[in-house]
Design a protein around this motif. Structure first.
Motif, short mmCIF file in Angstrom:
data_model
loop_
_atom_site.label_atom_id
_atom_site.label_comp_id
_atom_site.label_asym_id
_atom_site.label_seq_id
_atom_site.Cartn_x
_atom_site.Cartn_y
_atom_site.Cartn_z
N ILE A 1 0.61 -1.58 0.35
CA ILE A 1 0.11 0.05 0.10
C ILE A 1 0.89 1.39 0.16
O ILE A 1 0.61 2.09 -0.07
N VAL A 2 2.16 0.79 0.20
CA VAL A 2 2.74 2.15 0.15
C VAL A 2 4.14 2.34 -0.73
O VAL A 2 4.65 1.30 -0.93
N LYS A 3 4.32 3.28 -2.07
CA LYS A 3 4.92 3.32 -3.02
C LYS A 3 5.50 4.74 -2.98
O LYS A 3 5.26 5.85 -2.74
N ARG A 4 7.03 4.46 -3.94
CA ARG A 4 7.67 5.89 -3.68
C ARG A 4 8.25 6.22 -4.74
O ARG A 4 8.97 5.33 -5.58
N THR A 5 7.93 6.73 -5.12
CA THR A 5 7.48 7.15 -7.03
C THR A 5 8.81 8.74 -6.71
O THR A 5 8.32 9.11 -8.31
N ALA A 6 9.75 9.13 -5.43
CA ALA A 6 10.40 10.82 -5.67
C ALA A 6 10.35 10.53 -7.13
O ALA A 6 11.63 11.07 -7.76
N GLY A 7 11.76 8.86 -7.22
CA GLY A 7 12.88 9.05 -8.38
C GLY A 7 12.50 8.58 -9.43
O GLY A 7 13.43 8.55 -10.78
N ASP A 8 11.16 8.28 -10.46
CA ASP A 8 10.88 8.42 -11.18
C ASP A 8 10.09 10.10 -11.87
O ASP A 8 9.70 10.85 -11.57
N SER A 9 11.67 9.99 -13.09
CA SER A 9 10.49 10.99 -14.00
C SER A 9 10.87 11.02 -15.08
O SER A 9 10.51 11.93 -16.21
N SER A 10 9.14 10.06 -15.56
CA SER A 10 8.22 9.78 -16.54
C SER A 10 7.46 10.76 -16.21
O SER A 10 7.38 11.37 -15.59
N SER A 11 7.59 11.47 -17.94
CA SER A 11 6.26 12.46 -18.32
C SER A 11 5.06 11.78 -17.38
O SER A 11 4.03 13.13 -17.00
N THR A 12 4.37 10.43 -17.37
CA THR A 12 3.66 10.12 -17.04
C THR A 12 3.82 8.36 -15.73
O THR A 12 4.27 8.24 -15.88
N VAL A 13 3.13 9.85 -14.25
CA VAL A 13 3.52 8.37 -12.93
C VAL A 13 2.26 7.68 -12.49
O VAL A 13 1.53 8.53 -11.91
N ASP A 14 1.88 6.52 -12.81
CA ASP A 14 1.34 6.01 -11.65
C ASP A 14 1.52 6.11 -10.30
O ASP A 14 1.86 5.53 -9.94
N LEU A 15 0.54 6.58 -9.26
CA LEU A 15 0.83 7.39 -8.27
C LEU A 15 0.22 6.07 -7.12
O LEU A 15 0.91 6.15 -6.30
N LEU A 16 -0.13 5.99 -7.16
CA LEU A 16 -1.18 4.72 -6.76
C LEU A 16 -0.76 2.78 -6.64
O LEU A 16 -0.58 2.63 -7.59
N ALA A 17 -0.66 2.27 -5.46
CA ALA A 17 -0.20 1.00 -5.04
C ALA A 17 -1.52 0.40 -6.22
O ALA A 17 -3.00 0.53 -6.33
N ALA A 18 -1.29 -0.57 -6.49
CA ALA A 18 -1.86 -1.63 -7.12
C ALA A 18 -3.47 -2.37 -5.97
O ALA A 18 -3.34 -2.49 -4.88
N GLY A 19 -4.33 -1.90 -6.51
CA GLY A 19 -6.03 -2.46 -6.10
C GLY A 19 -6.44 -1.91 -5.48
O GLY A 19 -7.60 -1.52 -5.62
#
Length: 345
Positions: free
Chosen positions: A248-266
């Motif tokens: 349920i916890v996701k760390r996205t700060a290192g993702d530089s993609s133009s579109t980042v899916d922010l939330l955990a699966a489910g």
């Protein structure tokens, strides 16, 4: 009735709350120090009221009309035909800016089935937090019990208002911008002081608050009139170890993609959230959406709504009828959407 075909810029919408905060919202929106102090929550694109109230919490459009009433008058324009077939004239979504100027109490939310039985509501209240800022010495969130807790133990905590035991039983997770936490219904949780989030949730205000003393006026406001014996049936008392928390916890700060899916699966069963940082024009499919501009400036061009300027602190609601869209510029946007209609249950 035909609804709007262009994005609508929204003013701040801050219903009264029981806890402190709001400076981070004011800073994001560019409010001057001479303006009225911002409250800790800004309900963006809201068709939801505070529990038991008539209009507090609803978004008022620049035209003066409640967004709720505008959507009811032209649901397919706002939401799209497939969404209406799945969810009728509900947006299926509530978005908030939430700035915790103090730790929030330990609480939890009901599932869809519990809400149908006890609140006559199609929606319960699963939610997710997108951390967009932190301040203070040790910003943290508290999702789920570390170990399985006996129901009798929880009942004793609630009766005695044993704050130390309640908080101490929860996981304690340090957070920073770019972290996201999905909070499924039933999960006990709290947000710590100094955490600023974009919060997505199902469109209700059902909070069952087991730590009510020093926060709420009475225990009745903690159990929403159900009585704690009934309310606690909706509580997840199971243990959430590190492996389980990883779901349920996701760390996205290192993702530089133009579109980042922010939330955990489910979580896509309840809502969707993307971070958008266009590297050249970024195409977006037609959808009802709430946009929060975190940084920079740019332009949103829509198939039927023309060109709209975006800048830091802006919040928009975008109707499905705006059509295909294109985002460009040097900016960071959080796009919040209800679940895809085929995900509805």
């Amino acid at each position: 009735m035909t609804g709007p075909r262009e994005p609508v810029r929204l003013p701040a919408n801050q219903p009264p709350q029981f806890y402190r905060g709001g400076d981070a919202i004011a800073a994001l929106r560019g409010a001057s120090s001479s303006e009225k102090k911002f409250g800790p929550e800004d309900w963006v694109g809201s068709t939801t009221t505070l529990f038991g109230q008539d209009t507090n919490g609803l978004t008022r459009l620049p035209s003066g009309e409640w967004l709720r009433d505008a959507v009811r008058a032209a649901p397919e324009s706002w939401l799209g035909a497939k969404h209406v077939a799945a969810f009728a004239d509900s947006t299926g979504l509530l978005v908030k800016l939430l700035d915790a100027g103090q730790r929030l109490p330990v609480h939890f939310h009901p599932s869809n089935s519990f809400a149908r039985e006890h609140f006559d509501s199609h929606f319960g209240k699963s939610e997710a937090w997108i951390v967009i800022g932190t301040y203070g010495d040790d910003p943290r969130v508290y999702p789920g019990f570390r170990e399985t807790v006996a129901e009798k133990t929880v009942q004793d905590w609630v009766r005695d208002q044993d704050t130390g035991a309640m908080l101490g039983a929860l996981n304690s997770v340090a957070v920073s911008p770019g972290d996201t936490v999905y909070i499924p219904s039933g999960l006990p949780h709290a947000i710590g002081e100094g955490v600023f989030v974009v919060e997505l949730q199902q469109p209700t205000d059902f909070s069952l608050t087991i730590e009510w003393r020093n926060f709420l006026d009475s225990p009745e406001k903690g159990h929403l009139g159900l009585g704690f014996d009934t309310a606690l049936r909706a509580l997840d008392t199971s243990g959430w170890d590190e492996d389980r928390l990883g779901g349920i916890v996701k760390r996205t700060a290192g993702d530089s993609s133009s579109t980042v899916d922010l939330l955990a699966a489910g979580s896509e069963e309840f809502f969707r959230a993307d971070q958008l940082r266009p590297d050249g024009p970024l195409a977006l499919d037609p959808s009802f959406a709430v946009l929060v501009v975190l940084e920079g400036s740019g332009t949103l061009r829509t198939e039927h709504g023309g060109e709209t300027a975006l800048s830091k602190g802006d919040t928009f609601v975008v109707p499905h009828a705006a059509g295909q869209a294109e985002l460009s510029g040097d900016l960071t946007v959080i796009r919040c959407r209800p679940p895809a209609p085929e995900r509805s249950s």
